[in-house]
Design an enzyme around this catalytic site. Structure first.
Site, PDB file in Angstrom:
ATOM      1  N   TYR A   1     -37.806 -13.258   1.073  1.00 49.92           N
ATOM      2  CA  TYR A   1     -37.900 -13.072  -0.087  1.00 49.92           C
ATOM      3  C   TYR A   1     -38.550 -11.713  -0.217  1.00 49.92           C
ATOM      4  CZ  TYR A   1     -35.249 -12.542  -4.678  1.00 49.92           C
ATOM      5  OH  TYR A   1     -35.211 -11.663  -5.807  1.00 49.92           O
TER       6      TYR A   1
ATOM      7  N   LYS B   1     -38.720  -8.373  -1.325  1.00 54.62           N
ATOM      8  CA  LYS B   1     -39.385  -7.723  -2.487  1.00 54.62           C
ATOM      9  C   LYS B   1     -40.513  -6.471  -3.008  1.00 54.62           C
ATOM     10  CE  LYS B   1     -35.257  -8.874  -4.084  1.00 54.62           C
ATOM     11  NZ  LYS B   1     -34.177  -7.886  -3.854  1.00 54.62           N
TER      12      LYS B   1
HETATM   13  N1  LIG Z   1     -31.405 -14.154 -10.199  1.00 49.91           N
HETATM   14  C1  LIG Z   1     -32.877 -14.827 -10.057  1.00 49.91           C
HETATM   15  O1  LIG Z   1     -32.927 -15.422 -10.506  1.00 49.91           O
HETATM   16  C2  LIG Z   1     -33.199 -13.262  -9.356  1.00 49.91           C
HETATM   17  C3  LIG Z   1     -34.993 -12.693 -10.038  1.00 49.91           C
HETATM   18  C4  LIG Z   1     -35.294 -11.646  -9.286  1.00 49.91           C
HETATM   19  C5  LIG Z   1     -34.530 -10.310  -8.890  1.00 49.91           C
HETATM   20  N2  LIG Z   1     -33.074 -11.337  -8.651  1.00 49.91           N
HETATM   21  C6  LIG Z   1     -32.908 -10.155  -7.305  1.00 49.91           C
HETATM   22  O2  LIG Z   1     -31.463  -9.903  -8.098  1.00 49.91           O
HETATM   23  C7  LIG Z   1     -30.299  -9.516  -7.420  1.00 49.91           C
HETATM   24  C8  LIG Z   1     -29.259  -9.479  -8.329  1.00 49.91           C
HETATM   25  O3  LIG Z   1     -29.660 -11.186  -7.967  1.00 49.91           O
HETATM   26  P1  LIG Z   1     -28.363 -12.316  -8.799  1.00 49.91           P
HETATM   27  O4  LIG Z   1     -29.038 -12.605  -8.680  1.00 49.91           O
HETATM   28  O5  LIG Z   1     -27.313 -11.581  -9.882  1.00 49.91           O
HETATM   29  O6  LIG Z   1     -27.590 -12.455  -7.363  1.00 49.91           O
HETATM   30  P2  LIG Z   1     -26.284 -13.074  -7.761  1.00 49.91           P
HETATM   31  O7  LIG Z   1     -26.236 -13.925  -5.871  1.00 49.91           O
HETATM   32  O8  LIG Z   1     -25.793 -14.036  -8.631  1.00 49.91           O
HETATM   33  O9  LIG Z   1     -25.490 -11.628  -7.141  1.00 49.91           O
HETATM   34  C9  LIG Z   1     -25.593 -11.135  -5.597  1.00 49.91           C
HETATM   35  C10 LIG Z   1     -24.454 -10.351  -5.667  1.00 49.91           C
HETATM   36  O10 LIG Z   1     -25.036  -9.353  -4.695  1.00 49.91           O
HETATM   37  C11 LIG Z   1     -23.234  -9.633  -3.311  1.00 49.91           C
HETATM   38  N3  LIG Z   1     -23.740  -8.975  -2.242  1.00 49.91           N
HETATM   39  C12 LIG Z   1     -25.314  -9.843  -1.587  1.00 49.91           C
HETATM   40  N4  LIG Z   1     -25.338  -9.466  -0.279  1.00 49.91           N
HETATM   41  C13 LIG Z   1     -24.783  -8.005   0.134  1.00 49.91           C
HETATM   42  C14 LIG Z   1     -24.626  -7.189   1.116  1.00 49.91           C
HETATM   43  N5  LIG Z   1     -24.989  -7.014   1.579  1.00 49.91           N
HETATM   44  N6  LIG Z   1     -23.410  -6.024   0.472  1.00 49.91           N
HETATM   45  C15 LIG Z   1     -23.339  -6.189  -0.893  1.00 49.91           C
HETATM   46  N7  LIG Z   1     -22.875  -6.935  -1.699  1.00 49.91           N
HETATM   47  C16 LIG Z   1     -23.946  -7.988  -1.660  1.00 49.91           C
HETATM   48  C17 LIG Z   1     -22.842 -10.828  -3.560  1.00 49.91           C
HETATM   49  O11 LIG Z   1     -21.671 -11.057  -3.150  1.00 49.91           O
HETATM   50  C18 LIG Z   1     -22.866 -11.314  -4.870  1.00 49.91           C
HETATM   51  O12 LIG Z   1     -21.595 -10.797  -5.644  1.00 49.91           O
HETATM   52  C19 LIG Z   1     -30.595  -9.588  -6.743  1.00 49.91           C
HETATM   53  O13 LIG Z   1     -31.575  -8.462  -6.153  1.00 49.91           O
HETATM   54  C20 LIG Z   1     -31.954 -10.707  -6.328  1.00 49.91           C
HETATM   55  O14 LIG Z   1     -32.731 -10.538  -5.460  1.00 49.91           O
HETATM   56  C21 LIG Z   1     -32.829 -12.374  -8.730  1.00 49.91           C
END
Ligand SMILES: NC(=O)c1ccc[n+]([C@@H]2O[C@H](COP(=O)([O-])OP(=O)(O)OC[C@H]3O[C@@H](n4cnc5c(N)ncnc54)[C@H](O)[C@@H]3O)[C@@H](O)[C@H]2O)c1
Length: 384
Positions: free
Chosen positions: A290, A294
């Site tokens: 991961y 990123k």
């Molecule tokens: N939650 C955190 O703490 C956090 C922190 C930093 C970055 N992020 C990044 O933010 C983004 C969103 O994270 P989140 O926390 O909302 O995640 P989440 O898991 O709550 O939601 C992710 C969504 O993306 C969809 N998804 C996953 N793989 C997919 C694919 N191959 N094609 C289409 N849709 C897909 C899932 O169905 C889900 O609805 C991600 O890139 C994650 O790495 C999250």
């Protein structure tokens, strides 16, 4: 409030109140005084409107030789407004007549030329538009991948609230449809698209669907991502490949497919979701693939951001800290929340709403000089 209107206006002005709509009625001989007081004391908000009732007084203001005092007072008032360079007005000739008055934008005012003002874009606004107007996304077409929940859902709402049409893209059809319905309920044009962004044919279909529906893509929000945890010595190639296929290869394919449309348009805003993990090594959870993927999203953003800006396409990314979404509610990660909190100067996890203004800013013309940037929003965590 009851009592003499001017006393009330004075009280409101000294309390610093401002209004979107001010309605003036009754006491016709004093309309001018109320109006002047409201404008001079900024009781009317920047984009506010003054409505004046009875401004035609059943057309009696037009009677040539009238001596009727109210009719004369209204005639004088209407002339005064017509000659006031600070405002523009529309008189709606319904019943007794209603006048709608608002400030003209600074661009069309010449009254300021006598004042000691610096006549530049700071004063007049860029193309006559104030800073909040420059953040509006009216007429823009956006998509958000991973828009079915969490951060992506919050981005979809934010872009829609700011005026954009939004395609909610997710591999989970039900979630994408639900969010598109939420937007529709709020009066936002929205569609849902089911697509797995790790598949090139799905990515191309997503872009083609949006272009054929709305004719353009102005804002591409490449947000979908996944996170798996394992000690590095045990990380399987399968975990590495799955993570990279979505987080980096998928994000690249979205950037490229949307970017091709944008380069042809000569305009576009790409906003990728990276992570604080691109900067620091979050701990104690182990997530080599991961973190590395990123960091790759940041370099992808920097490279495209510099390569495409001369053709009107800006590419930036947002790096959230630890956000309270389903992503961190896995069995492995849930117990770590207390530990993380002690590493966050802000003393709490981020909520998805903490990220919404950033995506609107990066999607808007207000950020046109920003490209290749990694906008970190983590409550100070990367500084400790
Ligand atoms: N939650 C955190 O703490 C956090 C922190 C930093 C970055 N992020 C990044 O933010 C983004 C969103 O994270 P989140 O926390 O909302 O995640 P989440 O898991 O709550 O939601 C992710 C969504 O993306 C969809 N998804 C996953 N793989 C997919 C694919 N191959 N094609 C289409 N849709 C897909 C899932 O169905 C889900 O609805 C991600 O890139 C994650 O790495 C999250």
């Amino acid at each position: 409030k009851t009592g003499p209107a001017m006393d009330t206006l004075k009280e409101l002005a000294s309390a610093g109140e401002q209004f979107d709509i001010v309605f003036i009625d009754a006491d016709k001989p004093n309309y001018i005084n109320y109006y002047n007081f409201i404008i001079d004391n900024n009781l009317l908000r920047l984009r506010g409107v003054i409505c004046v009732d009875n401004c035609l007084f059943k057309a009696k203001v037009y009677l040539k030789d009238t001596t009727y005092s109210n009719g004369l007072a209204l005639r004088e008032f209407n002339e005064f407004i017509s000659n006031d360079p600070r405002v523009e007005q529309v008189i709606v000739p319904l019943r007794d007549g209603i006048s709608l008055i608002r400030r003209v934008s600074v661009t069309s005012q010449n009254s300021f030329s006598q004042c000691n003002t610096t006549d530049d874009e700071v004063f007049r606004g860029v193309k006559g538009r104030s800073i909040l107007d420059r953040m509006h996304l009216d007429g823009k077409v956006a998509y958000v991948t991973g828009g079915g929940q969490g951060i992506g859902r919050a981005f979809a709402h934010a872009l829609g609230e700011a005026g954009a049409k939004v395609a909610v893209v997710d591999m989970d059809q039900g979630k994408a449809e639900t969010v598109a319905k939420e937007l529709h309920l709020k009066g936002i044009h929205a569609i849902s698209i089911t697509a797995d962004i790790s598949r090139s044919d799905d990515v191309q279909r997503m872009v083609d669907t949006i272009v054929s529906k709305w004719g353009a893509i102005h804002i591409a929000c490449n947000n979908a991502g996944i996170n798996m945890n394992s000690a590095s010595e045990e990380t399987s190639l399968e975990e590495w490949d799955r993570t990279f296929n979505v987080n980096l290869r998928g994000t690249f394919m979205c950037c490229q497919a949307a970017g091709r449309v944008m380069l042809q348009q000569g305009y576009g805003k790409i906003i990728n979701t990276a992570s604080m993990a691109s900067l620091i090594v979050p701990h104690p959870q182990k997530q080599l693939s991961y973190n590395t993927s990123k960091a790759g999203v940041v370099k992808l953003t920097q490279t495209l951001g510099t390569e495409w800006i001369d053709r009107g396409v800006r590419v930036n990314c947002i790096s959230p800290g630890i956000v309270d979404t389903p992503l961190i509610h896995s069995e492995d990660l849930r117990p770590l929340v207390q530990r993380w909190l002690s590493d966050i100067p802000a003393g709490r996890l981020a909520q998805v709403t903490d990220l919404q203004a950033a995506v609107v800013y990066l999607a808007s013309e207000a950020s046109d000089y920003m490209t290749g940037h990694n906008l970190v929003i983590e409550g100070g965590q990367s500084l400790w």
